[in-house]
Every structure is written in C-alpha cells, then in structure tokens.
Design a protein around this motif. Structure first.
Motif, PDB file in Angstrom:
ATOM      1  N   LEU A   1      41.099  69.702   9.255  1.00  0.00           N
ATOM      2  CA  LEU A   1      40.908  70.566   8.122  1.00  0.00           C
ATOM      3  C   LEU A   1      40.920  71.938   8.400  1.00  0.00           C
ATOM      4  CD1 LEU A   1      41.039  71.013   4.951  1.00  0.00           C
ATOM      5  CD2 LEU A   1      38.489  70.651   4.994  1.00  0.00           C
ATOM      6  N   GLY A   2      39.926  72.246   9.363  1.00  0.00           N
ATOM      7  CA  GLY A   2      39.737  73.691   9.518  1.00  0.00           C
ATOM      8  C   GLY A   2      41.136  74.412  10.409  1.00  0.00           C
ATOM      9  N   ARG A   3      41.675  73.541  11.151  1.00  0.00           N
ATOM     10  CA  ARG A   3      42.875  74.022  11.926  1.00  0.00           C
ATOM     11  C   ARG A   3      43.987  74.285  10.944  1.00  0.00           C
ATOM     12  NH1 ARG A   3      43.223  73.995  17.776  1.00  0.00           N
ATOM     13  NH2 ARG A   3      40.899  73.907  18.284  1.00  0.00           N
ATOM     14  N   ALA A   4      44.100  73.327  10.026  1.00  0.00           N
ATOM     15  CA  ALA A   4      45.247  73.510   8.967  1.00  0.00           C
ATOM     16  C   ALA A   4      45.131  74.581   7.996  1.00  0.00           C
ATOM     17  CB  ALA A   4      45.372  72.106   8.133  1.00  0.00           C
ATOM     18  N   ASN A   5      43.535  74.764   7.834  1.00  0.00           N
ATOM     19  CA  ASN A   5      43.236  76.007   6.897  1.00  0.00           C
ATOM     20  C   ASN A   5      43.667  77.346   7.607  1.00  0.00           C
ATOM     21  OD1 ASN A   5      42.440  75.115   4.481  1.00  0.00           O
ATOM     22  ND2 ASN A   5      40.351  74.718   5.259  1.00  0.00           N
ATOM     23  N   LYS A   6      43.295  77.489   8.728  1.00  0.00           N
ATOM     24  CA  LYS A   6      43.603  78.446   9.627  1.00  0.00           C
ATOM     25  C   LYS A   6      45.006  78.647   9.720  1.00  0.00           C
ATOM     26  CE  LYS A   6      42.672  80.359  14.258  1.00  0.00           C
ATOM     27  NZ  LYS A   6      42.277  80.391  15.589  1.00  0.00           N
ATOM     28  N   ALA A   7      45.837  77.896   9.948  1.00  0.00           N
ATOM     29  CA  ALA A   7      47.233  77.966   9.936  1.00  0.00           C
ATOM     30  C   ALA A   7      47.800  78.494   8.501  1.00  0.00           C
ATOM     31  CB  ALA A   7      47.972  76.714  10.138  1.00  0.00           C
ATOM     32  N   ALA A   8      47.292  77.687   7.496  1.00  0.00           N
ATOM     33  CA  ALA A   8      47.602  78.444   6.081  1.00  0.00           C
ATOM     34  C   ALA A   8      47.185  79.736   5.784  1.00  0.00           C
ATOM     35  CB  ALA A   8      47.033  77.164   4.984  1.00  0.00           C
ATOM     36  N   GLU A   9      46.004  80.120   6.211  1.00  0.00           N
ATOM     37  CA  GLU A   9      45.416  81.534   6.141  1.00  0.00           C
ATOM     38  C   GLU A   9      46.568  82.435   6.630  1.00  0.00           C
ATOM     39  OE1 GLU A   9      41.447  81.163   7.114  1.00  0.00           O
ATOM     40  OE2 GLU A   9      40.804  80.510   5.221  1.00  0.00           O
ATOM     41  N   SER A  10      47.003  82.084   7.818  1.00  0.00           N
ATOM     42  CA  SER A  10      47.714  83.089   8.591  1.00  0.00           C
ATOM     43  C   SER A  10      49.079  83.515   7.725  1.00  0.00           C
ATOM     44  CB  SER A  10      48.095  82.723   9.983  1.00  0.00           C
ATOM     45  OG  SER A  10      49.100  81.328   9.969  1.00  0.00           O
ATOM     46  N   THR A  11      49.669  82.789   6.618  1.00  0.00           N
ATOM     47  CA  THR A  11      50.578  83.090   6.034  1.00  0.00           C
ATOM     48  C   THR A  11      50.422  84.076   5.142  1.00  0.00           C
ATOM     49  OG1 THR A  11      50.387  81.680   4.246  1.00  0.00           O
ATOM     50  CG2 THR A  11      51.434  80.651   6.376  1.00  0.00           C
ATOM     51  N   GLY A  12      49.126  84.461   4.703  1.00  0.00           N
ATOM     52  CA  GLY A  12      48.850  85.484   3.805  1.00  0.00           C
ATOM     53  C   GLY A  12      49.101  85.018   2.285  1.00  0.00           C
ATOM     54  N   ARG A  13      49.320  83.717   2.094  1.00  0.00           N
ATOM     55  CA  ARG A  13      49.332  82.911   0.822  1.00  0.00           C
ATOM     56  C   ARG A  13      48.088  82.206   0.727  1.00  0.00           C
ATOM     57  NH1 ARG A  13      52.963  85.817  -1.904  1.00  0.00           N
ATOM     58  NH2 ARG A  13      54.769  86.101  -0.699  1.00  0.00           N
ATOM     59  N   SER A  14      47.882  81.744  -0.643  1.00  0.00           N
ATOM     60  CA  SER A  14      46.566  81.134  -0.944  1.00  0.00           C
ATOM     61  C   SER A  14      47.094  79.447  -0.956  1.00  0.00           C
ATOM     62  CB  SER A  14      46.096  81.381  -2.277  1.00  0.00           C
ATOM     63  OG  SER A  14      47.042  81.246  -3.195  1.00  0.00           O
TER      64      SER A  14
END
Length: 74
Positions: free
Chosen positions: A61-74
C-alpha cells in the motif's frame, strides 16, 4: 511469495497522468500484466497492477501510495 493486485484511481486525471502513474508503479515494482497458471500473460485494465513479492500488505500500500502521489493527483 505473496501475490497482490491493486487498483489506483486518480481523480481529475487525464491520459498523461495515467502514463505517469504507470511509470511510477513500474518503478515501485508493479506490473501491468498477470500470468495464468498455464503460462499465458494477460494485460490488466488501466489502473490495475500486479505484484509478486515478500512484502506485507502495508508495504504494498505504501509503495502504491508513493507512486500515486508522484502524479500530483489525489
């Protein structure tokens, strides 16, 4: 080894945002394909990712969140 399938939906995102997500998820160890028991490889739908690793659920979950956050989108 554990197998995980995760789905990441970005809000107010366009195609470029998802391309960025795909790259970020790949950098975190996720794949956009999954192999069947008979060896056939299938492509997952947009925003779904596969991971086979010894990580626990929280690390995935942490790795997926890190990837998602890198897009600048919520």
């Amino acid at each position: 080894m554990a197998k995980f399938t995760v789905r990441v939906e970005l809000h107010a995102a366009d195609e470029d945002d998802y391309e960025n997500l795909h790259s970020a998820m790949e950098n975190q160890g996720f794949s956009r394909t999954i192999a069947s028991n008979d060896g056939v490889t299938y492509h997952l739908p947009t925003a779904e990712y596969n991971l086979e690793n010894d990580w626990d659920r929280d690390k995935v979950l942490g790795r997926a969140n890190k990837a998602a956050e890198s897009t600048g989108r919520s």
